[in-house]
Write an enzyme that holds these catalytic residues in place. Structure first.
Site, mmCIF file in Angstrom:
data_model
loop_
_atom_site.group_PDB
_atom_site.id
_atom_site.type_symbol
_atom_site.label_atom_id
_atom_site.label_comp_id
_atom_site.label_asym_id
_atom_site.label_seq_id
_atom_site.Cartn_x
_atom_site.Cartn_y
_atom_site.Cartn_z
ATOM 1 N N GLU A 589 -7.807 -3.320 -2.222
ATOM 2 C CA GLU A 589 -8.333 -2.298 -1.318
ATOM 3 C C GLU A 589 -7.468 -2.124 -0.076
ATOM 4 O O GLU A 589 -7.327 -1.017 0.450
ATOM 5 C CB GLU A 589 -9.764 -2.674 -0.911
ATOM 6 C CG GLU A 589 -10.494 -1.617 -0.093
ATOM 7 C CD GLU A 589 -10.745 -0.330 -0.869
ATOM 8 O OE1 GLU A 589 -10.051 0.669 -0.556
ATOM 9 O OE2 GLU A 589 -11.592 -0.314 -1.763
ATOM 10 N N VAL A 592 -4.140 0.538 0.846
ATOM 11 C CA VAL A 592 -4.210 1.826 1.545
ATOM 12 C C VAL A 592 -5.385 1.781 2.508
ATOM 13 O O VAL A 592 -6.516 1.557 2.087
ATOM 14 C CB VAL A 592 -4.405 3.006 0.570
ATOM 15 C CG1 VAL A 592 -4.314 4.338 1.310
ATOM 16 C CG2 VAL A 592 -3.414 2.957 -0.578
ATOM 17 N N ALA A 594 -5.962 -0.376 5.096
ATOM 18 C CA ALA A 594 -6.356 -1.715 5.574
ATOM 19 C C ALA A 594 -7.749 -2.067 5.050
ATOM 20 O O ALA A 594 -7.921 -2.213 3.842
ATOM 21 C CB ALA A 594 -6.282 -1.781 7.094
ATOM 22 N N GLU A 651 6.154 -2.398 12.538
ATOM 23 C CA GLU A 651 6.924 -3.528 12.035
ATOM 24 C C GLU A 651 7.973 -3.913 13.080
ATOM 25 O O GLU A 651 8.318 -3.101 13.950
ATOM 26 C CB GLU A 651 7.612 -3.155 10.717
ATOM 27 C CG GLU A 651 6.650 -2.856 9.575
ATOM 28 C CD GLU A 651 5.839 -4.062 9.148
ATOM 29 O OE1 GLU A 651 6.348 -5.200 9.277
ATOM 30 O OE2 GLU A 651 4.681 -3.884 8.728
ATOM 31 N N ASP A 662 6.461 3.593 3.735
ATOM 32 C CA ASP A 662 5.174 2.930 3.605
ATOM 33 C C ASP A 662 4.074 3.932 3.248
ATOM 34 O O ASP A 662 3.243 3.679 2.372
ATOM 35 C CB ASP A 662 4.830 2.204 4.904
ATOM 36 C CG ASP A 662 3.505 1.459 4.818
ATOM 37 O OD1 ASP A 662 3.400 0.569 3.961
ATOM 38 O OD2 ASP A 662 2.586 1.784 5.583
ATOM 39 N N LYS A 666 1.689 4.276 -0.247
ATOM 40 C CA LYS A 666 0.224 4.393 -0.225
ATOM 41 C C LYS A 666 -0.240 5.650 -0.946
ATOM 42 O O LYS A 666 -1.233 5.631 -1.685
ATOM 43 C CB LYS A 666 -0.260 4.402 1.228
ATOM 44 C CG LYS A 666 -0.042 3.077 1.948
ATOM 45 C CD LYS A 666 -0.446 3.168 3.419
ATOM 46 C CE LYS A 666 -0.249 1.835 4.128
ATOM 47 N NZ LYS A 666 -0.564 1.900 5.576
ATOM 48 N N GLY A 786 -3.468 -3.652 11.749
ATOM 49 C CA GLY A 786 -3.831 -4.889 12.439
ATOM 50 C C GLY A 786 -4.117 -6.004 11.459
ATOM 51 O O GLY A 786 -4.731 -5.798 10.409
#
Length: 806
Positions: A589, A592, A594, A651, A662, A666, A786
């Site tokens: 999960e 994509v 978080a 990053e 990135d 996703k 995060g």
């Protein structure tokens, strides 16, 4: 009168034997009338069998015999065991000379262990001032001529017992040998496996005892063997019927024949612990107890005989021939399972009889082989039987499914006529693990889930701390015990079958060892760890290549690593085929959004038949923060980028965010959730990094943020009034066609009042458009970046897996 029986472990030198003497002494002081039945001391029976085998094979056995002798004499220097040792040496010498021995000779050898035991115990009691009489049960228990597994002549034995105790009782404590008897010719016989319990039961019945107390090395009968299942719980009360089922199906404390003499006289049996005399043990009486599963018992040292033949279908008398052939050869059958579509019969018999059984059956069905009515008679000798006593077929699917999830496939299945006891035949090497899986499933005790965590960086380290901090509450709330047994990075692994604790960082540094992936699966197998989950918190392409092997080795997968879902479509499909083959799950999960419930929502819509026509959104929490701030404030782009870097939103090299790679990964993941056959190169990506800064060293790029200001300022100023910039992923086109999708990742200008335009902070937002909802999308919004959020999302996947596996 009470009959006390003490097992071999209770009578071992040191604490065991001291405890036995103390228990008997306390009973005598309390003026209780008792008779005592004892087994051979320590491992005497096994040791005598080993010496006998060495003698028959012309191997040197005198050192073993001397060790046996020294151990037995060490308990009491006064007792005279010369006769028993002399008998043993004479037999061993004869066996060595002949190179053979009979069951009759073996019974004579094993009997000496019991005779030594009664002499030793009686002598120690006499030293304490207690009148004790060493009693040879060959004078009391008269049997048939079946050496090794003799059946008592009840009438004659009762007469001998009653007369003997009339002559030798009162204030005298009779210490009686268990396990042995004699036939009408006064030749020594033995009563079979755990026969000392049977001796005690017969004595209790013949003497109309008040109670039979069986002293062992555990506190009673448990829901499973506590040596194999750490969570096993003691059963305080059982009925004779339940105890008889446990005995028949292998509970080692009981003998299958022990219950019947007690049941006939309604004599209670209490299982007690020699080493814990204050415990009340397990009481077995004629009173029925509450229905339900009572215990798991094990039959070991058995073999599975399979008889297969299409031509036997419908033929009358096949079963009678089969059992007659086995009966003639004195082979007992404990479990039978029969198929019908292709005629097949499975039989569980004693392992020692396997070869004899196959020979007997091949002889009986010789003509059926020629007519090809029988195809094969085979034997599997590395099996064990687990019996679930009290298990109803109505709920059997739960432990059965748990076994399959743990890659334990029963070879044979059988239930009693009442449907209240179920037996499973499994490979012997899977016994320990299978017992723990079934026990955790059916007894309402916390189910153990064993976790191997790969990667302990920002997300992985946070996840470990979250699990350790929450484990106790989760166990109370969900009866799930999360056990981190492995933490690994690319170089070292820390392993602990009992669970890794809060000082894992220092432990990994000090005790971590170099490893290969197989080391972790081998460790799990060696320690019989069940319900395995591998968690990938790396960003490693190399580690993703291990997924197939992990699934094959019995692990479910949880991953925050997006690579497995975005590399070539062949691997994507191969992984899912492997998951289906091994009945495993893969949850991701956090790939994509978080911790947002995005992938689950899309799967639910898609699998329910809802036609998703578009998915659009801000996929990156880092870029969300950057463009939300840049659009709302009069600040240079370089300042916002530096602030995002300083706060840890991006990053360490922000080009990984600004390149759009990135977001592209996703978006591709969501496309594949809709069964679209896209590859990463199909995604049209707007790279926000100027060409001249794409290949420079990271240090130089970090000093060049000012070069981004002019172009982004121009883009910002060129927007329509009331619009803001958002970096979005957009999946659209003909999504019903596996090759009809378009995938775009780009910077767009959207109305400030729209859901995308109203986005704040580092939140992500996803718009899901479907045919049913029309122009009103389903919107999922929340924290999109995060370590805490992502780790919590991975944690959520772990808990979802535990629910799936319940």
């Amino acid at each position: 009168m009470k009959v006390l029986k003490f097992g071999g472990k209770s009578l071992a030198n040191g604490k065991g034997l001291d405890s036995v003497i103390a228990i008997i002494e306390d009973k005598v002081k309390a003026k209780e009338q008792i008779a005592v039945v004892v087994s051979a001391r320590g491992g005497a029976t096994d040791e005598l069998e080993v010496i006998l085998e060495k003698a028959v094979n012309n191997q040197h056995y005198l050192d073993d015999f001397e060790s046996f002798k020294n151990y037995q004499e060490a308990a009491n220097a006064v007792v005279d065991l010369t006769e028993e040792f002399k008998t043993l040496l004479k037999i061993f010498e004869g066996v060595k000379l002949l190179g053979d021995y009979s069951k009759k000779i073996k019974d004579e050898v094993l009997a000496q262990g019991e005779l030594i035991s009664v002499k030793t115990v009686a002598s120690l009691l006499i030293e304490k001032g207690i009148k004790a009489n060493a009693t040879d049960s060959r004078l009391l228990i008269k049997t048939d001529d079946v050496f090794g597994n003799a059946q008592p002549n009840t009438k004659a034995s009762k007469e001998h017992v009653v007369n003997y105790f009339k002559a030798h009782n009162g204030t005298t404590v009779n210490i009686v040998t268990g396990f042995i008897g004699s036939n009408n010719a006064n030749q020594t016989t033995t009563l079979g496996r755990n026969g000392s319990n049977y001796t005690a039961s017969l004595l209790a019945s013949f003497l109309n005892a008040e109670e039979l107390q069986n002293y062992t090395h555990v506190n009673g009968i448990y829901t499973a063997n506590p040596d194999l299942v750490a969570d096993a719980k003691k059963i305080s009360e059982l009925s004779f019927t339940e105890a008889n089922e446990l005995a028949n199906f292998g509970t080692t404390i009981l003998h299958a024949k022990t219950i019947i003499p007690l049941l006939e006289k309604n004599i209670p049996l209490r299982i007690l612990n020699t080493f814990n005399p204050n415990d009340h043990g397990t009481l077995i009486t004629g009173n029925s107890t509450k229905k339900g599963i009572k215990s798991l018992s094990v039959l070991d040292d058995v073999a599975l005989i399979n008889i297969e033949g299409r031509g036997l279908l419908g033929k009358v008398g096949v079963d009678a021939r089969l059992f007659n052939a086995l009966s003639i050869n004195n082979i007992s059958v404990s479990i039978v399972s029969q198929g019908s579509s292709e005629r097949g019969i499975g039989l569980i018999i004693p392992l020692e009889d396997a070869t004899k059984a196959v020979i007997a059956l091949e002889k009986e069905f010789e003509t059926d082989f020629y007519s090809q009515d029988i195809n094969k008679i085979s034997v599997i000798d590395d099996v064990s039987v687990i019996s679930i006593v009290g298990q109803s077929l109505r709920s059997f699917h739960k432990p059965f499914n748990a076994l399959i999830k743990n890659q334990i496939e029963p070879l044979l299945f059988n239930n009693t006529i009442t449907g209240e006891n179920v037996s499973l035949v499994i490979k012997k090497h899977q016994l320990h693990k299978a017992l723990n899986v079934i026990h955790g499933e059916i007894f309402g005790i916390s189910k153990k889930v064993n976790l191997a965590i790969f990667g302990h960086g920002t997300v992985g380290g946070t996840l470990i701390e979250q699990i350790i901090a929450s484990a106790e509450k989760i166990e109370k709330r969900k009866s799930i015990k999360l056990n981190i047994f492995a933490i690994a990075n690319s170089k070292k692994v820390l392993l602990n079958k009992d669970g890794i604790s809060g000082d894992w960082k220092s432990q990994l540094t000090e005790n971590g060892k170099a490893y290969e992936l197989n080391d972790i699966s081998n460790y799990a197998e060696t320690h019989h760890l069940e319900n395995l989950i591998a968690i990938d918190n790396t960003s490693s392409l190399e580690f993703v290549s291990n997924y197939l092997k992990l699934v094959e080795q019995g692990f479910d997968l949880v991953s925050s690593n997006k690579i497995a879902n975005t590399i070539d479509f062949n691997f994507y499909n191969e992984l899912r085929a492997s998951l289906a083959k091994y009945n495993k799950n893969y949850l991701y999960e956090t790939n994509v959004g978080a911790g947002l419930p995005l992938i689950d929502t899309i799967k639910l819509l898609h699998h329910s038949g809802e036609n998703i026509v578009r998915i659009r959104g801000v996929f990156s929490g880092s870029l969300s923060y950057i463009f939300n701030t840049f659009s709302a404030e009069e600040v240079p782009f370089s300042g916002v980028l530096q602030e995002a870097l300083d706060k840890g939103y991006t990053e360490p090299n922000p080009r990984e965010d600004l390149s759009g790679a990135d977001v592209a990964r996703k978006l591709l993941i969501l496309a594949r959730e809709l069964d679209l056959h896209n590859e990463l190169e199909d995604v049209n990506v707007e790279n926000l990094i100027p060409v001249g800064l794409r290949e420079v060293e990271t240090a130089e790029f970090l000093k060049s943020f000012n070069q981004l200001n002019d172009s982004f300022k121009t883009t910002k100023l060129s927007q329509k009034e009331g619009h803001v910039l958002r970096y979005v992923g957009d999946l659209y086109g003909d999504l019903s066609d596996e090759n009809g999708a378009k995938l775009d990742v780009k910077l767009v200008s959207v109305p400030k009042e729209s859901p995308l335009g109203a986005l704040k902070g580092a939140d992500s937002l996803f718009e899901i458009y479907t045919e049913s909802y029309g122009d009103q999308p389903i919107i999922i919004q929340g924290a999109g970046a995060g370590a805490e959020v992502t780790a919590r999302g991975v944690f959520g996947d772990i808990l979802r897996l535990t629910d799936k596996n319940n």
